[in-house]
Write an enzyme that holds these catalytic residues in place. Structure first.
Site, PDB file in Angstrom:
ATOM      1  N   GLY A 223      88.890  57.753  69.193  1.00 29.07           N
ATOM      2  CA  GLY A 223      88.519  57.834  67.784  1.00 29.07           C
ATOM      3  C   GLY A 223      89.622  58.461  66.970  1.00 29.07           C
ATOM      4  O   GLY A 223      90.652  58.895  67.505  1.00 29.07           O
TER       5      GLY A 223
ATOM      6  N   GLN B 253      90.636  64.523  64.359  1.00 24.90           N
ATOM      7  CA  GLN B 253      90.196  65.418  63.291  1.00 24.90           C
ATOM      8  C   GLN B 253      91.351  66.311  62.852  1.00 24.90           C
ATOM      9  O   GLN B 253      91.954  67.019  63.644  1.00 24.90           O
ATOM     10  CB  GLN B 253      89.013  66.264  63.758  1.00 24.90           C
ATOM     11  CG  GLN B 253      88.369  67.080  62.640  1.00 24.90           C
ATOM     12  CD  GLN B 253      87.077  67.742  63.109  1.00 24.90           C
ATOM     13  OE1 GLN B 253      86.692  67.640  64.274  1.00 24.90           O
ATOM     14  NE2 GLN B 253      86.401  68.410  62.208  1.00 24.90           N
TER      15      GLN B 253
ATOM     16  N   ARG C 290      83.664  66.669  60.351  1.00 26.30           N
ATOM     17  CA  ARG C 290      83.411  65.597  61.304  1.00 26.30           C
ATOM     18  C   ARG C 290      82.897  64.344  60.603  1.00 26.30           C
ATOM     19  O   ARG C 290      83.185  63.221  61.018  1.00 26.30           O
ATOM     20  CB  ARG C 290      82.408  66.075  62.353  1.00 26.30           C
ATOM     21  CG  ARG C 290      82.926  67.208  63.237  1.00 26.30           C
ATOM     22  CD  ARG C 290      81.901  67.602  64.273  1.00 26.30           C
ATOM     23  NE  ARG C 290      82.377  68.658  65.163  1.00 26.30           N
ATOM     24  CZ  ARG C 290      82.051  69.925  65.046  1.00 26.30           C
ATOM     25  NH1 ARG C 290      81.258  70.316  64.070  1.00 26.30           N
ATOM     26  NH2 ARG C 290      82.509  70.820  65.898  1.00 26.30           N
TER      27      ARG C 290
ATOM     28  N   ASP D   9      78.201  73.143  71.841  1.00 22.26           N
ATOM     29  CA  ASP D   9      77.788  74.172  70.879  1.00 22.26           C
ATOM     30  C   ASP D   9      76.873  75.201  71.544  1.00 22.26           C
ATOM     31  O   ASP D   9      76.969  76.401  71.275  1.00 22.26           O
ATOM     32  CB  ASP D   9      77.052  73.528  69.695  1.00 22.26           C
ATOM     33  CG  ASP D   9      77.821  72.383  69.097  1.00 22.26           C
ATOM     34  OD1 ASP D   9      78.374  72.538  68.002  1.00 22.26           O
ATOM     35  OD2 ASP D   9      77.860  71.310  69.729  1.00 22.26           O
TER      36      ASP D   9
ATOM     37  N   ARG E 163      78.926  77.498  73.516  1.00 24.23           N
ATOM     38  CA  ARG E 163      79.564  78.479  72.633  1.00 24.23           C
ATOM     39  C   ARG E 163      78.570  79.570  72.239  1.00 24.23           C
ATOM     40  O   ARG E 163      78.908  80.764  72.211  1.00 24.23           O
ATOM     41  CB  ARG E 163      80.088  77.775  71.377  1.00 24.23           C
ATOM     42  CG  ARG E 163      81.314  76.912  71.612  1.00 24.23           C
ATOM     43  CD  ARG E 163      81.626  76.049  70.400  1.00 24.23           C
ATOM     44  NE  ARG E 163      82.904  75.338  70.560  1.00 24.23           N
ATOM     45  CZ  ARG E 163      83.226  74.209  69.933  1.00 24.23           C
ATOM     46  NH1 ARG E 163      82.352  73.649  69.100  1.00 24.23           N
ATOM     47  NH2 ARG E 163      84.393  73.641  70.145  1.00 24.23           N
TER      48      ARG E 163
ATOM     49  N   HIS F 266      69.948  81.982  78.041  1.00 22.00           N
ATOM     50  CA  HIS F 266      69.343  80.657  77.917  1.00 22.00           C
ATOM     51  C   HIS F 266      68.984  80.422  76.455  1.00 22.00           C
ATOM     52  O   HIS F 266      68.025  80.994  75.930  1.00 22.00           O
ATOM     53  CB  HIS F 266      68.103  80.552  78.809  1.00 22.00           C
ATOM     54  CG  HIS F 266      68.405  80.836  80.254  1.00 22.00           C
ATOM     55  ND1 HIS F 266      68.998  79.912  81.082  1.00 22.00           N
ATOM     56  CD2 HIS F 266      68.242  81.958  80.993  1.00 22.00           C
ATOM     57  CE1 HIS F 266      69.172  80.446  82.285  1.00 22.00           C
ATOM     58  NE2 HIS F 266      68.723  81.680  82.252  1.00 22.00           N
TER      59      HIS F 266
ATOM     60  N   HIS G 165      75.645  67.989  65.590  1.00 23.50           N
ATOM     61  CA  HIS G 165      76.839  68.632  66.133  1.00 23.50           C
ATOM     62  C   HIS G 165      77.784  68.799  64.951  1.00 23.50           C
ATOM     63  O   HIS G 165      78.660  67.980  64.697  1.00 23.50           O
ATOM     64  CB  HIS G 165      77.480  67.761  67.217  1.00 23.50           C
ATOM     65  CG  HIS G 165      78.811  68.280  67.694  1.00 23.50           C
ATOM     66  ND1 HIS G 165      78.993  69.545  68.171  1.00 23.50           N
ATOM     67  CD2 HIS G 165      80.023  67.670  67.761  1.00 23.50           C
ATOM     68  CE1 HIS G 165      80.264  69.707  68.526  1.00 23.50           C
ATOM     69  NE2 HIS G 165      80.907  68.586  68.277  1.00 23.50           N
TER      70      HIS G 165
ATOM     71  N   THR H 158      90.271  70.314  70.121  1.00 21.89           N
ATOM     72  CA  THR H 158      89.468  70.995  71.144  1.00 21.89           C
ATOM     73  C   THR H 158      89.398  70.054  72.336  1.00 21.89           C
ATOM     74  O   THR H 158      89.071  68.880  72.179  1.00 21.89           O
ATOM     75  CB  THR H 158      88.043  71.289  70.629  1.00 21.89           C
ATOM     76  OG1 THR H 158      87.386  70.057  70.319  1.00 21.89           O
ATOM     77  CG2 THR H 158      88.073  72.155  69.386  1.00 21.89           C
TER      78      THR H 158
END
Length: 334
Positions: free
Chosen positions: A99, A102, A108, A168, A171, A188, A195, A251
């Protein structure tokens, strides 16, 4: 006495050895994300064959050669790379990482138009050579790209989904672990929704060990996770990708590891609960949009969505995220 078929030491005929299936992973795009995902999958022994496809012949062949030279030091696998889409034939899992790149400061969503154009061109060709594969869209904006890919391919929603907020959520757990001083494996918690900028942490269902996160009083002087601390962590989850892109251009490590976890869940039928982006149908009243909620993932692809209890604010945030994504999808004619 035999019927003439050669028998090896394990009792398998030569013809059996030729047709025996082994797992095959195809990765579309040999850029930073695709090449690193191939490396992560190989290191974890996720698939017996890893195939890289990219239109840049020199790049994809070089990446495959470089990876292949290291096979001695990882679980055994075959690595191939080509600019011919036939290299993806009969794949069990296809990770779509190709793609537009970015740029620093670019959202995004602003990436969507160029990437959807690429999906329109490449995805039908992929489905033709690997009709039974599970397709995982990784390219951003992943929720919009996943929704468009479903419409373009005609594949059922369990067979094609996006990597969603698996990264995510990782993170989020990392930052909570950093604040509380416990191992990240004991945190958890999930990020749900887009996203991207409208994503939200599901604090009300999160736990640390067996302690509800909202009841956490702290250890080793770390203190409780107050509203102020939670808001700071949530902002950092959203902004971390922009910081990484600003500093290094892309990333790639963490998303590659997140992707390898999805690959293993499918190829090994692990039935893991992962916050992937899939087409929702009356999930807490949300339909006809791809976004992330905790979902059962196995050899069947995307399975049941977990009916996680949410607070009023969380449910409202999830609906806002869905509305924002649906609006963007409609603007692209989907």
């Amino acid at each position: 006495m035999t019927d003439g078929t050669d028998i090896d030491e394990e009792g398998l005929g030569a013809s059996d050895r030729r047709v025996r299936r082994t797992s095959k992973l195809a990765i579309v795009g040999a850029g930073a994300v695709g090449a690193t995902m191939a490396y992560a999958a190989l290191m974890r022994g996720a698939a017996r064959t890893v195939a890289l496809y990219d239109i840049n012949t020199a790049k994809v062949e070089a990446e495959a050669l470089d990876l292949g030279h290291g096979v001695q030091f990882m679980p055994m696998a075959d690595v191939v790379g080509s600019d011919d889409i036939a290299v993806c034939a009969d794949a069990d899992v296809v990770m779509f990482t190709a793609g537009a790149k970015q740029r620093p400061g670019q959202t995004r969503i602003e990436l969507a138009e160029a990437t959807i154009g690429l999906v329109k061109k490449v995805l039908p060709e992929l489905v033709a050579v690997a009709p039974d594969a599970t397709y995982v869209m990784v390219t951003n904006p992943v929720d919009i790209v996943t929704y468009a890919a479903l419409k373009i391919s005609g594949l059922p929603p369990n067979q094609l989904f996006g990597s969603g907020t698996v990264l995510d959520s990782s993170r989020l757990r990392y930052l909570v672990a950093q604040h509380t001083g416990v191992a990240v494996q004991n945190v958890h918690a999930y990020i749900a929704g887009e996203h991207g900028d409208t994503e939200l942490p599901l604090w009300s269902s999160a736990t640390i060990g067996s302690v509800p996160l909202l009841d956490w009083q702290g250890l080793h002087g770390s203190g409780p996770l107050t509203r102020e601390v939670r808001d700071r962590i949530a902002r950092e989850v959203v902004e971390s990708a922009y910081r990484i892109i600003e500093g290094k251009g892309a990333t790639n490590y963490a998303i590659a590891l997140a992707g390898s976890r999805i690959i293993e869940a499918v190829l090994k039928d692990e039935r893991r609960i992962l916050p992937i982006s899939s087409l929702l149908d009356d999930y807490h009243g949300i339909s006809d949009v791809c976004l992330s909620v905790p979902t059962l993932v196995g050899s069947f692809g995307a399975g049941d969505r977990l009916p996680i209890p949410m607070s009023v604010d969380e449910l409202s945030g999830l609906h806002r995220s869905a509305d924002a994504l649906r609006e963007v999808a409609r603007s692209f004619g989907f």
